[in-house]
Design an enzyme around this catalytic site. Sequence first.
Site, mmCIF file in Angstrom:
data_model
loop_
_atom_site.group_PDB
_atom_site.id
_atom_site.type_symbol
_atom_site.label_atom_id
_atom_site.label_comp_id
_atom_site.label_asym_id
_atom_site.label_seq_id
_atom_site.Cartn_x
_atom_site.Cartn_y
_atom_site.Cartn_z
ATOM 1 N N LYS A 128 0.896 -1.163 0.012
ATOM 2 C CA LYS A 128 -0.042 -0.039 -0.092
ATOM 3 C C LYS A 128 0.900 1.246 0.176
ATOM 4 O O LYS A 128 1.901 1.279 0.616
ATOM 5 C CB LYS A 128 -0.834 -0.091 1.300
ATOM 6 N N SER A 208 -9.707 1.657 2.534
ATOM 7 C CA SER A 208 -8.619 2.314 1.782
ATOM 8 C C SER A 208 -7.558 1.568 1.236
ATOM 9 O O SER A 208 -6.862 1.920 0.703
ATOM 10 C CB SER A 208 -8.068 3.205 3.009
ATOM 11 N N SER A 232 -10.010 -1.392 6.845
ATOM 12 C CA SER A 232 -9.233 -1.193 5.645
ATOM 13 C C SER A 232 -8.505 -2.233 5.098
ATOM 14 O O SER A 232 -8.193 -2.601 4.002
ATOM 15 C CB SER A 232 -8.354 0.048 5.580
#
Length: 541
Positions: A128, A208, A232
């Site tokens: 990420k 997210s 998330s």
Amino acid sequence: MKKVLMVFALASTALTSFTFVAPKNVSEAMAVTPTYGTVVSSSKEGLLNLQTATILDIQKLLESGKLTSVELTQMYVNRIKLMNSTGPSLNAVRSLNQNWFKEALAADQARKAGKDTGHMQGIPVLLKDNIDVKGMPTTGGSLALVNSYPAEDAPLVKSLREAGAIILGKVNMHELAGWVTFSSPESYSSLGGMVRNPYDASLPPGSSSSGSGVAAAVAMSSITVGTDTGGSIMNPTAIESLAGIRPTVGLISRTGVIPISSSQDTPGPMGRNVTDIAIALTAMTTGVDELDNKTLNSGPYDSTDYTQYLSVNALKGVRIGVPLVSLTGDKKILWDAALSKLEEQGASLVSIPLDMSNTGVGDMFIYTYEFKEGMQLYLNRLPAEAPIKTVNELAQYYRDHPDTMLKFGADNLFNSEKVDLVKDHARSIKIRQKELANSKDVIDRLAKIYEVDTFVFPDGSSVAMSQKSGYPAVGVPAGYQASNRNPFGISFLGNAAYTEGQLLGYAYAYEQATKLRQSPEETNPSLFMCIVAEKPAYCAP
């Protein structure tokens, strides 16, 4: 329907095929343009199905010499180019590590030299884009940070590298993990745009860590890493039909990770099976990090091999707490089937009076305060030449560039900017302690009264209890809705901190007993039909 899926099952094998010509150097490696669906060497044809192979399957090929890490990583690069910005245009991967070839080659050389760093040796990982990797910008999905380069790898990245993993690249994410504003779609960012859900392009891909979830779902790497504050990891795990874990807060250091909440943030692995996330978690643990006080109790778990807990008999004799949930239609059918399967595997189900409709996010001020507190600390640690060094500068960038930065507003960011870290400190501590105690008290009390070893929840809803308590949760696929073939999952919540091993065991036993996971290519074939080598005539040129 069955005919369509059968045809596509044949076509989808082309997605794992590739044209590989070994580059002479890193620059040439980045310039390789594969011919999708074409196999140069017949010896590679059918060797590896990236969707179904576990890391252990891949390791057998690497150890036998039938496959190299360079070839493996090239396969993932090809697949990214095939699916990310062309074909289904999933927009999951933001950037590739320009050193991926160099790292893969080094992994092959280490293997030839007899070096063994474990199951992650030579295995590509996507991160990420709120996790620091030296030489790559850490953007958090924000244009304001597009040129923000960290001085070094985050501790979790160092741990992955020590385990022999290859850092393949960064994935798109909801901007600043969703903290800019709640008004934007949950996968939107000013830098990366929108990530697309491969199971149903009309629906959000999940919180997210959407890029991490989508990249894992379509096998753009062996494993992906997300972060979770309030769902998330657990939400995209359920939406993208994955295995995923939200570890105990502090098991993995958050240093070098753009934060939201120091009391709730945690990184964690996401993958297509429980075996892979157990392997990745083993490699990601960081031990005690003096820059992250949440890790101070994690030292004894740094050397844990979580694969030791993976047993098909792990559910036998286990008492599982089942909360009050309100489901209808397909989800109710799948939930009941999952509970029945748990009982078939030897677990005892215990109804507990936990009403999931009453579990919310809590007092929002804790996020408002902790974002400024944590973000300021993160920015302070960046090199002197970093473009943004304070939360005020970050907020000002948004005000100065309204056309690109304020499509949906930035009220959360601006509210955090107003926080007085000195005057509001006592208030934040009081809220933090109250919510932590309340959530732990609920779980601890229910676990003691009903003598349960774990709790099970539909989809990613376990995060409602996990986020505040800091206790771990593990999600696993549990089927597909008959009306639209969209995924459904279940998740196990720990009854205490550092119970990751037990949860992984429960999830593994359920996974092996059901083997329910299907790829997006199988359940949503129309999105992928025009990316095979021999395109149907009806595909656009």
